[in-house]
Design an enzyme around this catalytic site. Structure first.
Site, PDB file in Angstrom:
ATOM      1  N   GLY A 186       0.805  -1.198   0.004  1.00 36.92           N
ATOM      2  CA  GLY A 186       0.054   0.168   0.145  1.00 36.92           C
ATOM      3  C   GLY A 186       0.945   1.332  -0.091  1.00 36.92           C
ATOM      4  O   GLY A 186       2.028   1.203  -0.217  1.00 36.92           O
TER       5      GLY A 186
ATOM      6  N   HIS B 291       1.112  26.635 -20.694  1.00 32.11           N
ATOM      7  CA  HIS B 291       2.286  25.710 -21.452  1.00 32.11           C
ATOM      8  C   HIS B 291       3.568  26.309 -21.145  1.00 32.11           C
ATOM      9  O   HIS B 291       3.732  27.486 -21.121  1.00 32.11           O
ATOM     10  CB  HIS B 291       1.763  25.792 -22.916  1.00 32.11           C
ATOM     11  CG  HIS B 291       2.831  25.076 -23.764  1.00 32.11           C
ATOM     12  ND1 HIS B 291       2.753  23.741 -23.873  1.00 32.11           N
ATOM     13  CD2 HIS B 291       4.033  25.628 -24.564  1.00 32.11           C
ATOM     14  CE1 HIS B 291       3.694  23.236 -24.582  1.00 32.11           C
ATOM     15  NE2 HIS B 291       4.493  24.536 -25.057  1.00 32.11           N
TER      16      HIS B 291
END
Length: 467
Positions: free
Chosen positions: A183, A446
């Site tokens: 986990g 961007h």
């Protein structure tokens, strides 16, 4: 009407209790918080989220230099040595700063810290370190602790068989670390010690890592961790751990039964989950019963079956996450002060802080199908994202799941170096009931990793640009 010492008393000063106490005080309630630890912040700040992130970050820096990965950027290093004591000191410094910060917040907001373990005498009366205090409302926020593995004794001081607390404090890099449990905690701490030089083997009972995450994420996780050099023993159970001197021998066999084998280890980390802290609270004194999983059941306003007693965080059902407890702490304080509070339990992100990070929010594809929902799925690979490509971080993808009829976003799952930060955008969008089209037509800066979220949302309609 009875006079109480406090309007509200929180038991436990972890992310749920301390945040709830500060919020209650901000709303004008006379507030106290009982905490038996020497420092505030609970597991998260002292031996959980925060120290593990310090070691994850430090071990990443070490591996970048030690592996020679920085050479492509013109950074040439000589002989690289690990000073583990310095790394541990940096971790301690981070913890000290943050726990001290909560003490400051308590003082600033006039929250009384009752130092000691709290036990109920009755629904409005609690004993803390020999002192009896009363409160109109008591909120149980005692958190969780490590689930033991039957027949396996943990001794963090010895440092051979340890839990997460012990694994954060090792004074040496183990030659071979065996992690029991695939986990979040096992993979994060396994990553730390692998980067610092340990051979790491992960033993997981289930057939895939990261239970609870989306199936595509789980499949990819196995590939990524194997590539990084971890040995994975999936569908495998541990039947015994024997310690002799400085070594441990694990006996393992297939989960479905079969031939047993042994594994030699220098250190064994038991990370099979966590369970609610309810022992010693005196719940029997107020007639509060636990559910079948040892948790305290509550209504939407966090009231328990006992009038005047509420509960939040890891002791109640739901994901055992610090941010879930924080939101519940704020909500319970607002319920008590104003009668209204809100936590949207359908929109709680989860993150694994390895490198790359794994993150998700909302429904997995499997859960959506199990609910009988008709869905559309859009995926976009990080290797087609210009920022990830430029940074040499091509691993991973973003997956957006939306309702086929309404286009409403039901969930998103992602693997990227900064997935934990990226997932917040989708959580926010889901909170507003966004469609995949809403995300697709939102301008993203961007070049950023987050453009992959936009492109995955575009892929729901079948039209990403960069693949």
């Amino acid at each position: 009407m009875a006079e109480y010492d406090y309007d509200v008393l929180f038991i436990g000063a972890g992310p749920g209790g301390y945040v709830g106490a500060v919020r209650a005080a901000q709303l004008g309630l006379k507030t106290a918080c009982a905490e038996s630890r020497e420092t505030l912040g609970g597991t998260c700040l002292n031996v959980g989220c925060i120290p593990s992130k310090a070691l994850l970050h430090g071990s990443e820096k070490y591996e970048e230099v030690a592996s020679g990965a920085l050479a492509r950027y013109g950074v040439k290093a000589g002989k690289v040595e690990l000073d583990l004591a310095a790394l541990q000191a940096d971790k301690a410094d981070a913890v000290k700063g943050l726990t001290g910060g909560i003490e400051y917040l308590f003082k600033k907001n006039k929250v009384t810290w009752l130092k000691g373990h709290a036990t109920f005498k009755d629904a409005h009366t609690v004993e803390v370190a020999g002192q009896t205090v009363t409160a109109k409302e008591v909120v149980i926020a005692t958190g969780s602790s490590v689930t033991p593995l039957p027949g396996v004794e943990i001794d963090n001081d010895k440092g051979i068989v340890v839990d997460s607390t012990g694994a954060l404090a090792l004074d040496r890099v183990p030659g071979h670390l065996v992690v029991i449990g695939g986990g979040v905690i096992g993979l994060e701490l396994g990553s730390v010690w692998r980067r610092l030089g340990a051979k790491v083997t992960v033993v997981e009972f289930l057939d895939q890592l990261l239970p609870g995450m989306d199936g595509d994420i789980r499949k990819e996780a196995a590939k990524i961790f194997k590539k990084q050099g971890m040995e994975l023993k999936l569908s495998t159970k541990v039947t015994g751990v024997a310690v002799k001197g400085k070594k441990a021998t694990l006996t393992v066999e297939p989960s479905a039964g079969g031939t047993a084998e042994t594994i030699e280890a220098d250190c064994v980390l038991v990370a099979i989950g966590r369970r609610p802290n309810v022992a010693g609270l005196g719940l029997e004194n107020i007639g509060l019963a636990l559910n079948a999983r040892g948790q305290i059941d509550t209504g939407h306003d966090f009231r328990t079956a006992v009038d005047g007693v509420r509960a939040i965080g890891d002791v109640i059902p739901g994901p055992m996450l610090a941010h879930k407890a924080e939101d519940e702490g704020i909500a319970v304080a607002e319920y008590i002060a104003t009668g209204t509070g809100i936590v949207n339990h359908a929109v709680i992100p989860g993150v694994v802080y390895t490198m790359p990070e794994f993150a998700g929010v909302g429904l997995t594809e499997e859960a959506a199908k199990a609910e009988g929902l008709e869905i559309k799925v859009g995926k976009f690979p990080m290797m087609a994202n210009s920022r990830a490509k430029t940074n040499h971080e091509p691993e991973g993808f973003v997956k957006v799941i939306s309702d086929a009829k309404t286009d409403r976003v039901l969930g998103a799952w992602m693997i990227a170096s900064v997935a934990g930060t990226m997932v917040a955008q989708v959580a926010q969008a889901m909170e507003f009931g966004a469609t995949s089209e809403d995300i697709a037509y939102t301008c993203h800066a961007h070049p950023t990793h987050s453009e992959a979220v936009k492109e995955a949302a575009m892929a729901v309609q079948g039209k990403p640009i960069h693949i």
